[in-house]
Design a protein around this motif. Structure first.
Motif, PDB file in Angstrom:
ATOM      1  N   MET A 187       0.841  -1.186   0.000  1.00  0.00           N
ATOM      2  CA  MET A 187       0.000   0.000   0.000  1.00  0.00           C
ATOM      3  C   MET A 187       0.884   1.246   0.000  1.00  0.00           C
ATOM      4  O   MET A 187       1.782   1.375   0.813  1.00  0.00           O
ATOM      5  N   THR A 188       0.603   2.167  -0.906  1.00  0.00           N
ATOM      6  CA  THR A 188       1.425   3.371  -1.007  1.00  0.00           C
ATOM      7  C   THR A 188       1.061   4.338   0.108  1.00  0.00           C
ATOM      8  O   THR A 188       0.023   4.223   0.768  1.00  0.00           O
ATOM      9  N   ASP A 189       1.961   5.351   0.276  1.00  0.00           N
ATOM     10  CA  ASP A 189       1.720   6.332   1.322  1.00  0.00           C
ATOM     11  C   ASP A 189       0.478   7.158   1.053  1.00  0.00           C
ATOM     12  O   ASP A 189      -0.267   7.517   1.972  1.00  0.00           O
ATOM     13  N   SER A 190       0.238   7.480  -0.257  1.00  0.00           N
ATOM     14  CA  SER A 190      -0.959   8.262  -0.582  1.00  0.00           C
ATOM     15  C   SER A 190      -2.223   7.480  -0.262  1.00  0.00           C
ATOM     16  O   SER A 190      -3.206   8.035   0.237  1.00  0.00           O
ATOM     17  N   ALA A 191      -2.200   6.157  -0.555  1.00  0.00           N
ATOM     18  CA  ALA A 191      -3.363   5.329  -0.224  1.00  0.00           C
ATOM     19  C   ALA A 191      -3.563   5.250   1.276  1.00  0.00           C
ATOM     20  O   ALA A 191      -4.692   5.281   1.782  1.00  0.00           O
ATOM     21  N   ARG A 192      -2.460   5.161   2.012  1.00  0.00           N
ATOM     22  CA  ARG A 192      -2.566   5.138   3.470  1.00  0.00           C
ATOM     23  C   ARG A 192      -3.149   6.443   3.989  1.00  0.00           C
ATOM     24  O   ARG A 192      -3.955   6.466   4.927  1.00  0.00           O
ATOM     25  N   ASP A 193      -2.741   7.565   3.372  1.00  0.00           N
ATOM     26  CA  ASP A 193      -3.258   8.854   3.806  1.00  0.00           C
ATOM     27  C   ASP A 193      -4.749   8.977   3.533  1.00  0.00           C
ATOM     28  O   ASP A 193      -5.460   9.663   4.263  1.00  0.00           O
ATOM     29  N   ARG A 194      -5.220   8.292   2.452  1.00  0.00           N
ATOM     30  CA  ARG A 194      -6.652   8.356   2.119  1.00  0.00           C
ATOM     31  C   ARG A 194      -7.488   7.415   2.978  1.00  0.00           C
ATOM     32  O   ARG A 194      -8.715   7.458   2.911  1.00  0.00           O
ATOM     33  N   GLN A 195      -6.871   6.540   3.734  1.00  0.00           N
ATOM     34  CA  GLN A 195      -7.614   5.618   4.575  1.00  0.00           C
ATOM     35  C   GLN A 195      -8.388   6.367   5.650  1.00  0.00           C
ATOM     36  O   GLN A 195      -7.892   7.325   6.236  1.00  0.00           O
ATOM     37  N   TRP A 196      -9.614   5.912   5.858  1.00  0.00           N
ATOM     38  CA  TRP A 196     -10.396   6.480   6.949  1.00  0.00           C
ATOM     39  C   TRP A 196      -9.922   5.890   8.259  1.00  0.00           C
ATOM     40  O   TRP A 196      -9.619   4.702   8.350  1.00  0.00           O
ATOM     41  N   THR A 197      -9.913   6.738   9.278  1.00  0.00           N
ATOM     42  CA  THR A 197      -9.610   6.235  10.609  1.00  0.00           C
ATOM     43  C   THR A 197     -10.872   5.647  11.230  1.00  0.00           C
ATOM     44  O   THR A 197     -11.996   5.847  10.745  1.00  0.00           O
ATOM     45  N   THR A 198     -10.681   4.886  12.298  1.00  0.00           N
ATOM     46  CA  THR A 198     -11.830   4.326  13.014  1.00  0.00           C
ATOM     47  C   THR A 198     -12.738   5.442  13.507  1.00  0.00           C
ATOM     48  O   THR A 198     -13.974   5.329  13.456  1.00  0.00           O
ATOM     49  N   GLN A 199     -12.156   6.520  13.952  1.00  0.00           N
ATOM     50  CA  GLN A 199     -12.943   7.649  14.432  1.00  0.00           C
ATOM     51  C   GLN A 199     -13.791   8.231  13.312  1.00  0.00           C
ATOM     52  O   GLN A 199     -14.954   8.590  13.515  1.00  0.00           O
ATOM     53  N   GLN A 200     -13.220   8.317  12.095  1.00  0.00           N
ATOM     54  CA  GLN A 200     -13.991   8.848  10.974  1.00  0.00           C
ATOM     55  C   GLN A 200     -15.138   7.920  10.594  1.00  0.00           C
ATOM     56  O   GLN A 200     -16.249   8.372  10.301  1.00  0.00           O
ATOM     57  N   TRP A 201     -14.870   6.598  10.602  1.00  0.00           N
ATOM     58  CA  TRP A 201     -15.941   5.641  10.289  1.00  0.00           C
ATOM     59  C   TRP A 201     -17.093   5.792  11.285  1.00  0.00           C
ATOM     60  O   TRP A 201     -18.262   5.912  10.895  1.00  0.00           O
ATOM     61  N   PHE A 202     -16.788   5.783  12.549  1.00  0.00           N
ATOM     62  CA  PHE A 202     -17.844   5.872  13.542  1.00  0.00           C
ATOM     63  C   PHE A 202     -18.481   7.264  13.555  1.00  0.00           C
ATOM     64  O   PHE A 202     -19.672   7.388  13.846  1.00  0.00           O
ATOM     65  N   ALA A 203     -17.719   8.283  13.249  1.00  0.00           N
ATOM     66  CA  ALA A 203     -18.305   9.612  13.154  1.00  0.00           C
ATOM     67  C   ALA A 203     -19.339   9.667  12.027  1.00  0.00           C
ATOM     68  O   ALA A 203     -20.416  10.260  12.178  1.00  0.00           O
ATOM     69  N   ALA A 204     -19.007   9.026  10.881  1.00  0.00           N
ATOM     70  CA  ALA A 204     -19.958   8.998   9.767  1.00  0.00           C
ATOM     71  C   ALA A 204     -21.237   8.271  10.155  1.00  0.00           C
ATOM     72  O   ALA A 204     -22.353   8.732   9.882  1.00  0.00           O
ATOM     73  N   VAL A 205     -21.083   7.113  10.826  1.00  0.00           N
ATOM     74  CA  VAL A 205     -22.271   6.360  11.249  1.00  0.00           C
ATOM     75  C   VAL A 205     -23.076   7.165  12.275  1.00  0.00           C
ATOM     76  O   VAL A 205     -24.321   7.206  12.226  1.00  0.00           O
ATOM     77  N   LEU A 206     -22.402   7.812  13.207  1.00  0.00           N
ATOM     78  CA  LEU A 206     -23.109   8.592  14.211  1.00  0.00           C
ATOM     79  C   LEU A 206     -23.836   9.785  13.580  1.00  0.00           C
ATOM     80  O   LEU A 206     -24.944  10.135  13.988  1.00  0.00           O
ATOM     81  N   VAL A 207     -23.190  10.416  12.575  1.00  0.00           N
ATOM     82  CA  VAL A 207     -23.867  11.510  11.874  1.00  0.00           C
ATOM     83  C   VAL A 207     -25.134  11.003  11.191  1.00  0.00           C
ATOM     84  O   VAL A 207     -26.193  11.646  11.237  1.00  0.00           O
TER      85      VAL A 207
END
Length: 496
Positions: A1-21
């Motif tokens: 996995m490239t660094d740019s792809a890693r940077d585009r990865q969602w964090t766990t906080q972002q995933w749960f924030a999206a679900v909570l929203v």
């Protein structure tokens, strides 16, 4: 996995924030729709309960008042009884009161309100055109059918109210169904979101952590070459990269440790060979080297006895030098042999009562103690862990030095103290002898180092070196107390 792809990865906080929203939006939307449904239900229910149903009750009262007017008119015309006239007047008043009350209930109902106005108009026309003239003239020819238009208008009003009640009940049913549907949909959506959270937690966090944990356990079990390839949210991926970096550092450290271990094993092998050589040297020193020295000393002494008359004083002096040199060489060899055996031959560890050791040491030094009139002051000494032979050598050297280096003009006084010090004991041996200059505090513990010429004090200069090696072999330390000026004081520690 490239660094740019890693940077585009969602964090766990972002995933749960999206679900909570999404949950918040759903709850707010469901609350808004539910509130409208509840408001609609309340409006329809209030219309039925507060206007339509009471209006129908008042219509019955209005109908009674109008019918009583018709009945009172006919009764008065037939009998002329004044009570019928009173009933007529009362019914008119009741009609007006019922109409006023009914108008208040039908304010927001334009159709029934218009019918009420038509009923009032028709009733007013009947009274003005039929009832009032008949009451004045008492004309019995008034037709009963003249009251039918009023009844018709009143029936139309009642039908209007019945229709409004049916429509209200239908609307109430629709509002309740809408309310139930909205809340059921909200609950279903919330359950679905909870399921999404569960699946999301399992797929984005739990599974990557399990794979990372399995890989870490594989490394911990000894497969240090297994490379970790983390996936999942950004935090888990970063954690995996940190663990992988730690694994690489461990591998590097293990490689260095293995190299150091190999070097240590090599040095241990060399040390074993050196020890074997030392054993051989000790054997040679104790047998092969001492035998020629004994012969040299013995034959020199025999030469002196047999040819004493033929030897001049210088020859006798040379023979004395030779004997003394051979004797000192034997003592050096014996002392060196004793020094080499510390920790190698004498390496026992058991409880040692220092009081018994001191008793034996005083018996050994009894002649020196008696000759110098030495006095040894010692308390009750403790029991320590160590080798009894080495500890005997320690105390014998310390007391022997204190007696040897006493002041010529006064007998030696040796004071011993023992103090508990944590997991061990701290000892001090003080004397009133000639003392030691603090600048020689390190030199006196070096093997064969002497501070005085041999013609003044005998010995090989190994006693304090033996003491230092015995103390260090037992895990303690020994040093000269530089603050003590009335002689010499040695301070050392031993384990309990």
């Amino acid at each position: 996995m490239t660094d740019s792809a890693r940077d585009r990865q969602w964090t766990t906080q972002q995933w749960f924030a999206a679900v909570l929203v999404a949950m918040v939006v759903l709850i707010l939307g469901a609350s808004a729709v539910g509130a409208r449904a509840l408001n609609r239900t309340a409006q329809v229910s209030n219309r039925l309960n507060d206007r339509i149903s009471p209006a129908r009750t008042v219509v019955v009262q209005l109908d009674d008042a109008l019918r009583n007017q018709d009945t009172a008119l006919r009764g008065y015309l037939l009998s002329g009884a004044p009570q019928f006239l009173d009933l007529y007047r009362e019914s008119v008043a009741a009609e007006q009161a019922a109409a006023t009350t009914l108008r208040g209930f039908l304010t927001a109902e334009p159709g029934p309100l218009a019918e009420l106005a038509a009923v009032e108009d028709e009733a007013a026309r009947w009274r003005a055109g039929i009832a009032e003239p008949a009451l004045r003239t008492r004309d019995r020819g008034v037709a009963a059918a003249a009251f039918d238009p009023v009844r018709g208008r009143l029936a139309t009003l009642d039908e209007r109210l019945v229709t409004a009640r049916a429509e209200g009940r239908a609307a109430l049913g629709d509002a309740r169904r809408l309310r139930d549907t909205v809340f059921l949909a909200a609950v279903t959506a919330l359950l679905l979101l909870i399921g999404v959270i569960t699946v999301l937690l399992r797929t984005t966090v739990v599974r990557p952590l399990r794979r990372l944990g399995a890989a870490a356990r594989r490394v911990a079990d000894g497969d240090f070459t297994h490379e970790l390839t983390p996936d999942g949210p950004a935090e888990v991926t970063q954690l995996g990269r940190d663990v992988e970096a730690m694994r690489r550092r461990l591998v590097d450290a293990l490689t260095v440790t293995q190299q150091a271990r190999d070097e240590l094993e090599q040095r241990e092998a060399e040390l074993s060979r050196s020890n074997a050589d030392l054993e051989q040297f000790a054997y040679v020193a104790s047998h092969d080297l001492q035998e020629p020295l004994r012969k040299v000393a013995s034959f020199c002494q025999m030469l002196e006895r047999r040819y004493a008359e033929a030897l001049d004083d210088r020859a006798k002096q040379y023979i004395g030098f030779a004997v003394d040199g051979a004797t000192r060489m034997q003592r050096l060899i014996n002392d060196l042999l004793t020094f080499s055996r510390i920790g190698r031959v004498y390496d026992d560890e058991q409880p040692v009562d220092l009081n018994e050791v001191m008793d034996r040491v005083e018996e050994t030094l009894a002649a020196s103690i008696e000759e110098t009139r030495a006095r040894i002051v010692r308390p009750r000494l403790p029991v320590v862990a160590g080798d009894v032979t080495l500890l005997t050598m320690l105390w014998q050297n310390l007391l022997g030095n204190a007696i040897k280096f006493h002041r010529p003009e006064e007998p030696p006084v040796i004071e011993i103290s023992a103090t508990a010090d944590g997991a061990g004991w701290s000892f001090a041996v003080s004397d009133n002898g000639i003392g030691i200059d603090p600048e020689y505090a390190d030199k006196i513990f070096v093997i064969f180092q002497r501070l005085h010429p041999r013609d003044r004090y005998d010995g090989t200069g190994i006693g304090l070196a033996v003491c230092k090696k015995v103390i260090e072999h037992h895990g303690g330390v020994i040093e000269l107390d530089p603050a003590y000026r009335d002689g010499a004081r040695f301070v050392f520690t031993l384990p309990a």
